[in-house]
Design a protein around this motif. Structure first.
Motif, PDB file in Angstrom:
ATOM      1  N   VAL A 215       0.691  -1.282   0.033  1.00  0.00           N
ATOM      2  CA  VAL A 215       0.186   0.207   0.380  1.00  0.00           C
ATOM      3  C   VAL A 215       0.774   0.748   0.113  1.00  0.00           C
ATOM      4  O   VAL A 215       2.191   1.798   0.450  1.00  0.00           O
ATOM      5  CB  VAL A 215      -0.903   0.139   1.104  1.00  0.00           C
ATOM      6  CG1 VAL A 215      -2.027   1.338   0.706  1.00  0.00           C
ATOM      7  CG2 VAL A 215      -2.014  -0.941   1.563  1.00  0.00           C
ATOM      8  N   ASP A 216       0.897   1.932  -0.815  1.00  0.00           N
ATOM      9  CA  ASP A 216       1.594   3.398  -0.851  1.00  0.00           C
ATOM     10  C   ASP A 216       0.256   4.594  -1.031  1.00  0.00           C
ATOM     11  O   ASP A 216      -0.787   4.561  -1.381  1.00  0.00           O
ATOM     12  CB  ASP A 216       2.066   3.520  -2.476  1.00  0.00           C
ATOM     13  CG  ASP A 216       3.405   3.034  -2.716  1.00  0.00           C
ATOM     14  OD1 ASP A 216       3.458   2.272  -1.668  1.00  0.00           O
ATOM     15  OD2 ASP A 216       3.297   2.538  -4.142  1.00  0.00           O
TER      16      ASP A 216
ATOM     17  N   ILE B 286       4.799   9.254   0.373  1.00  0.00           N
ATOM     18  CA  ILE B 286       4.620   9.812   1.778  1.00  0.00           C
ATOM     19  C   ILE B 286       4.824   8.646   2.441  1.00  0.00           C
ATOM     20  O   ILE B 286       5.407   8.310   3.895  1.00  0.00           O
ATOM     21  CB  ILE B 286       3.860  10.946   2.494  1.00  0.00           C
ATOM     22  CG1 ILE B 286       2.614  10.281   2.032  1.00  0.00           C
ATOM     23  CG2 ILE B 286       4.243  11.900   1.926  1.00  0.00           C
ATOM     24  CD1 ILE B 286       1.626  11.256   3.019  1.00  0.00           C
ATOM     25  N   ASP B 287       4.414   7.413   2.150  1.00  0.00           N
ATOM     26  CA  ASP B 287       4.178   6.144   3.113  1.00  0.00           C
ATOM     27  C   ASP B 287       4.192   4.971   2.393  1.00  0.00           C
ATOM     28  O   ASP B 287       3.367   5.384   1.487  1.00  0.00           O
ATOM     29  CB  ASP B 287       3.728   6.063   4.225  1.00  0.00           C
ATOM     30  CG  ASP B 287       4.393   5.844   5.361  1.00  0.00           C
ATOM     31  OD1 ASP B 287       5.680   4.383   4.842  1.00  0.00           O
ATOM     32  OD2 ASP B 287       3.776   5.384   6.204  1.00  0.00           O
ATOM     33  N   SER B 288       4.284   4.369   2.775  1.00  0.00           N
ATOM     34  CA  SER B 288       5.131   2.751   2.729  1.00  0.00           C
ATOM     35  C   SER B 288       4.063   1.938   3.204  1.00  0.00           C
ATOM     36  O   SER B 288       4.870   1.892   4.436  1.00  0.00           O
ATOM     37  CB  SER B 288       5.220   1.785   1.214  1.00  0.00           C
ATOM     38  OG  SER B 288       5.549   2.629   0.548  1.00  0.00           O
TER      39      SER B 288
ATOM     40  N   LYS C 105      -0.662   1.041  10.301  1.00  0.00           N
ATOM     41  CA  LYS C 105       0.108   0.109  10.761  1.00  0.00           C
ATOM     42  C   LYS C 105       0.174  -0.597   9.610  1.00  0.00           C
ATOM     43  O   LYS C 105       0.675  -1.469   9.736  1.00  0.00           O
ATOM     44  CB  LYS C 105       1.045   1.085  12.087  1.00  0.00           C
ATOM     45  CG  LYS C 105       1.439   2.406  12.255  1.00  0.00           C
ATOM     46  CD  LYS C 105       1.630   1.815  13.878  1.00  0.00           C
ATOM     47  CE  LYS C 105       1.812   3.281  14.069  1.00  0.00           C
ATOM     48  NZ  LYS C 105       2.985   4.209  14.094  1.00  0.00           N
ATOM     49  N   GLY C 106      -1.036  -1.335   9.393  1.00  0.00           N
ATOM     50  CA  GLY C 106      -1.070  -3.002   8.763  1.00  0.00           C
ATOM     51  C   GLY C 106      -1.321  -3.242   9.793  1.00  0.00           C
ATOM     52  O   GLY C 106      -1.366  -5.054   9.401  1.00  0.00           O
ATOM     53  N   HIS C 107      -1.470  -2.835  11.207  1.00  0.00           N
ATOM     54  CA  HIS C 107      -3.043  -3.850  12.276  1.00  0.00           C
ATOM     55  C   HIS C 107      -3.769  -4.463  11.313  1.00  0.00           C
ATOM     56  O   HIS C 107      -4.548  -3.328  11.921  1.00  0.00           O
ATOM     57  CB  HIS C 107      -2.949  -3.350  13.289  1.00  0.00           C
ATOM     58  CG  HIS C 107      -0.924  -3.187  13.656  1.00  0.00           C
ATOM     59  ND1 HIS C 107      -0.507  -1.837  13.898  1.00  0.00           N
ATOM     60  CD2 HIS C 107       0.185  -4.221  14.243  1.00  0.00           C
ATOM     61  CE1 HIS C 107       0.187  -1.672  13.951  1.00  0.00           C
ATOM     62  NE2 HIS C 107       1.135  -3.198  14.643  1.00  0.00           N
ATOM     63  N   VAL C 108      -4.449  -5.592  11.555  1.00  0.00           N
ATOM     64  CA  VAL C 108      -5.597  -6.000  11.179  1.00  0.00           C
ATOM     65  C   VAL C 108      -7.127  -5.834  12.131  1.00  0.00           C
ATOM     66  O   VAL C 108      -6.448  -6.194  13.824  1.00  0.00           O
ATOM     67  CB  VAL C 108      -5.892  -7.609  10.667  1.00  0.00           C
ATOM     68  CG1 VAL C 108      -7.289  -8.043  10.698  1.00  0.00           C
ATOM     69  CG2 VAL C 108      -5.345  -7.575   9.809  1.00  0.00           C
ATOM     70  N   ILE C 109      -7.910  -5.256  11.839  1.00  0.00           N
ATOM     71  CA  ILE C 109      -8.429  -4.526  13.633  1.00  0.00           C
ATOM     72  C   ILE C 109      -9.622  -5.329  13.564  1.00  0.00           C
ATOM     73  O   ILE C 109     -10.530  -6.054  14.430  1.00  0.00           O
ATOM     74  CB  ILE C 109      -9.341  -3.247  12.907  1.00  0.00           C
ATOM     75  CG1 ILE C 109      -8.385  -2.088  12.925  1.00  0.00           C
ATOM     76  CG2 ILE C 109     -10.237  -3.009  14.070  1.00  0.00           C
ATOM     77  CD1 ILE C 109      -7.412  -1.690  14.130  1.00  0.00           C
TER      78      ILE C 109
END
Length: 176
Positions: free
Chosen positions: A67-68, A77-79, A127-131
């Motif tokens: 994900v960009d 700005i982030d990935s 941050k990529g953590h599954v909720i």
């Protein structure tokens, strides 16, 4: 006027930028008059979304499950890099911002030669953590058409495409 072929198009909230995903999979930015705004990227994407809350563009890179994030000036700005921990091939077809811009929804197709095709809808933080995650199987579906989120964020809907039957609408409440 723009005379290209696009898979997705969206205005930003103040109407100064047009954000597109062309048929080749490249994100493009345009000013309100249709003039291109240079974007610093050469990756192809399967889906993108724009957040009115954060003024960020998010795009899913299909080749490397990444994900960009971009600003409205076209700067990356982030990935976030994803590694799905299963033996199957998991392909993200859709990505959407949660209305607050603090979470992302990923609509994934899970391919397995031994089992019917299944689909997974995940809500992740930035941050990529599954909720939240919801899986469903639909043997006769050929894809996930789109993900829709209510303005309040209290309900999610996903449409499965079926070549032989009527398309199917699934909905959930993630209880955030």
């Amino acid at each position: 006027s723009l005379t290209k072929s696009f898979n997705q198009v969206r205005w930003n909230k103040d109407g100064q930028r047009i954000i597109t995903l062309n048929q080749s999979g490249y994100i493009e930015l345009w000013d309100k008059n249709g003039n291109p705004v240079e974007i610093q990227n050469s990756t192809t994407y399967s889906s993108y979304d724009y957040s009115d809350s954060t003024n960020l563009i998010v795009a899913f890179a299909k080749e490397n499950q990444r994900v960009d994030f971009f600003d409205l000036n076209g700067q990356k700005i982030d990935s976030l890099k994803f590694s799905f921990n299963n033996r199957n091939k998991e392909l993200t077809q859709h990505i959407k911002f949660y209305p607050s811009g603090k979470y992302l929804f990923l609509g994934n197709v899970i391919l397995d030669e031994e089992l019917p095709t299944s689909y997974n809808l995940s809500l992740i933080d930035l941050k990529g953590h599954v909720i939240f995650s919801k899986s469903f199987k639909k043997a006769n579906s050929s894809g996930l058409a789109d993900i829709f989120i209510s303005t309040s964020g209290s309900s999610i809907a996903a449409i499965l495409i079926s070549p032989w039957l009527n398309d199917q609408l699934n909905s959930w409440n993630p209880n955030l």
